[in-house]
Write a protein that holds these residues in place. Sequence first.
Motif, PDB file in Angstrom:
ATOM      1  N   ARG A 119      -9.607  -4.252  -6.024  1.00 46.05           N
ATOM      2  CA  ARG A 119      -9.183  -5.207  -4.982  1.00 46.05           C
ATOM      3  C   ARG A 119      -7.700  -5.071  -4.694  1.00 46.05           C
ATOM      4  NH1 ARG A 119     -11.824  -9.577  -8.285  1.00 46.05           N
ATOM      5  NH2 ARG A 119     -13.968  -9.586  -7.557  1.00 46.05           N
ATOM      6  N   GLU A 120      -6.908  -4.986  -5.749  1.00 45.04           N
ATOM      7  CA  GLU A 120      -5.454  -4.928  -5.559  1.00 45.04           C
ATOM      8  C   GLU A 120      -5.024  -3.617  -4.915  1.00 45.04           C
ATOM      9  OE1 GLU A 120      -4.699  -6.713  -9.848  1.00 45.04           O
ATOM     10  OE2 GLU A 120      -2.862  -6.712  -8.678  1.00 45.04           O
ATOM     11  N   GLN A 130      -3.048  -2.739  -1.246  1.00 48.19           N
ATOM     12  CA  GLN A 130      -1.827  -1.940  -1.107  1.00 48.19           C
ATOM     13  C   GLN A 130      -2.042  -0.832  -0.073  1.00 48.19           C
ATOM     14  OE1 GLN A 130       0.802  -1.541  -4.354  1.00 48.19           O
ATOM     15  NE2 GLN A 130       1.155   0.623  -4.023  1.00 48.19           N
ATOM     16  N   ILE A 131      -3.240  -0.265  -0.067  1.00 48.85           N
ATOM     17  CA  ILE A 131      -3.543   0.772   0.929  1.00 48.85           C
ATOM     18  C   ILE A 131      -3.537   0.162   2.336  1.00 48.85           C
ATOM     19  CG2 ILE A 131      -5.328   2.346   1.768  1.00 48.85           C
ATOM     20  CD1 ILE A 131      -6.073   2.785  -1.225  1.00 48.85           C
ATOM     21  N   ALA A 132      -4.133  -1.014   2.491  1.00 49.56           N
ATOM     22  CA  ALA A 132      -4.180  -1.667   3.808  1.00 49.56           C
ATOM     23  C   ALA A 132      -2.772  -1.925   4.326  1.00 49.56           C
ATOM     24  CB  ALA A 132      -4.962  -2.980   3.720  1.00 49.56           C
ATOM     25  N   PRO A 160       7.748   1.202   5.087  1.00 49.19           N
ATOM     26  CA  PRO A 160       7.912   1.196   3.635  1.00 49.19           C
ATOM     27  C   PRO A 160       7.066   0.102   2.974  1.00 49.19           C
ATOM     28  CG  PRO A 160       9.779   0.124   4.678  1.00 49.19           C
ATOM     29  CD  PRO A 160       8.886   0.601   5.795  1.00 49.19           C
ATOM     30  N   HIS A 161       6.994   0.157   1.665  1.00 47.46           N
ATOM     31  CA  HIS A 161       6.290  -0.893   0.922  1.00 47.46           C
ATOM     32  C   HIS A 161       7.007  -2.224   1.179  1.00 47.46           C
ATOM     33  CE1 HIS A 161       3.686  -2.356  -2.294  1.00 47.46           C
ATOM     34  NE2 HIS A 161       4.674  -3.184  -2.531  1.00 47.46           N
ATOM     35  N   PRO A 162       6.255  -3.265   1.568  1.00 37.24           N
ATOM     36  CA  PRO A 162       6.933  -4.536   1.863  1.00 37.24           C
ATOM     37  C   PRO A 162       7.440  -5.210   0.585  1.00 37.24           C
ATOM     38  CG  PRO A 162       4.561  -4.797   2.012  1.00 37.24           C
ATOM     39  CD  PRO A 162       4.799  -3.345   1.751  1.00 37.24           C
ATOM     40  N   ARG A 163       8.585  -5.850   0.716  1.00 35.64           N
ATOM     41  CA  ARG A 163       9.214  -6.407  -0.493  1.00 35.64           C
ATOM     42  C   ARG A 163       8.479  -7.621  -1.040  1.00 35.64           C
ATOM     43  NH1 ARG A 163      14.498  -9.670   1.708  1.00 35.64           N
ATOM     44  NH2 ARG A 163      13.294 -10.973   3.109  1.00 35.64           N
ATOM     45  N   PHE A 164       7.618  -8.267  -0.226  1.00 28.10           N
ATOM     46  CA  PHE A 164       6.950  -9.477  -0.721  1.00 28.10           C
ATOM     47  C   PHE A 164       5.800  -9.152  -1.671  1.00 28.10           C
ATOM     48  CE2 PHE A 164       3.898  -8.464   2.595  1.00 28.10           C
ATOM     49  CZ  PHE A 164       2.696  -8.856   2.022  1.00 28.10           C
ATOM     50  N   ILE A 205       2.167  -1.286  -6.846  1.00 21.52           N
ATOM     51  CA  ILE A 205       1.356  -0.581  -7.852  1.00 21.52           C
ATOM     52  C   ILE A 205       1.789   0.880  -7.831  1.00 21.52           C
ATOM     53  CG2 ILE A 205      -0.980   0.193  -8.448  1.00 21.52           C
ATOM     54  CD1 ILE A 205      -2.007  -2.361  -6.996  1.00 21.52           C
ATOM     55  N   VAL A 206       2.079   1.432  -9.003  1.00 20.33           N
ATOM     56  CA  VAL A 206       2.459   2.851  -9.009  1.00 20.33           C
ATOM     57  C   VAL A 206       1.394   3.732  -9.657  1.00 20.33           C
ATOM     58  CG1 VAL A 206       4.923   2.302  -8.916  1.00 20.33           C
ATOM     59  CG2 VAL A 206       3.849   2.752 -11.114  1.00 20.33           C
TER      60      VAL A 206
END
Length: 217
Positions: free
Chosen positions: A63-64, A68-70, A77-81, A85-86
């Motif tokens: 789910r998580e 992150q993909i969506a 860029p990855h949103p700061r809020f 996941i790395v």
Amino acid sequence: MIRLKDAEIIAAGHTRDVYRHPDDASLLIKVIRASAIATRYGRGSPWYKFKRRRYAHLISYLREVREQIAVHAIGGPHPRFLQKIVGFVETDMGMGLVVEAVRAADGSSAPTVAALAAEGALDEVRLAALDRFLDEMVNSPVIVADLNPFNVVYGRGADGVDHFVLIDGIGHKNLIPLERMSARLNRWSKVRKGDRFRQMVAARRSASGQSATVVNR
Ligand SMILES: Nc1ncnc2c1ncn2[C@@H]1O[C@H](COP(=O)(O)OP(=O)(O)OP(=O)(O)O)[C@@H](O)[C@H]1O
Ligand SMILES: [Mg+2]
């Protein structure tokens, strides 16, 4: 294989224990506690929970990751809020989810909104940051299941600015993923969750003797 059995648990929720990554101080490893697996995922699941049968307790990771993909699918860029996941690692406590650690300005573990509210530490600056956090969350494609004061932490971003980060409660849990099918419905659902979150925060602040004013919209 990463050994965590004797490592210090630096934080815990109802289902997961959180450890420092032994090779990288900027990362955390989350593992699902064995006791939580037994109580939450034990026994055979009914047929309509076929996904859970296939993925067992690890479905929460799915789910998580999906969210992150969506969020990345819209570009930028990855949103700061949102917690980043790395990857995954194999540990002696089961499959571990590796995430970026959110840290306070002094390098200590980032406090949760619940902790800040209890300490009476939600001042004007932080309340404004909380407003920005909720706006960013509502305006992103992310699906949020469980928005509560323990799933949001406050830390220093790479830009040197302190902000709130959603670290759990991400992704839908329903059989019919309505929020996934309709962006409008998802937005509406998040606005409602945001309002309830403000109420929870206000209640915790007033319990600690602070102003009960609900964060302004
Ligand atoms: N990326 C992070 N950076 C800093 N602290 C974190 C991070 N992720 C988790 N934590 C801390 O660890 C605690 C537990 O993590 P998390 O909420 O992911 O566990 P959980 O067991 O899934 O929670 P729940 O009780 O909601 O099921 C959080 O409340 C927070 O204090
Ligand atoms: Mg949590």
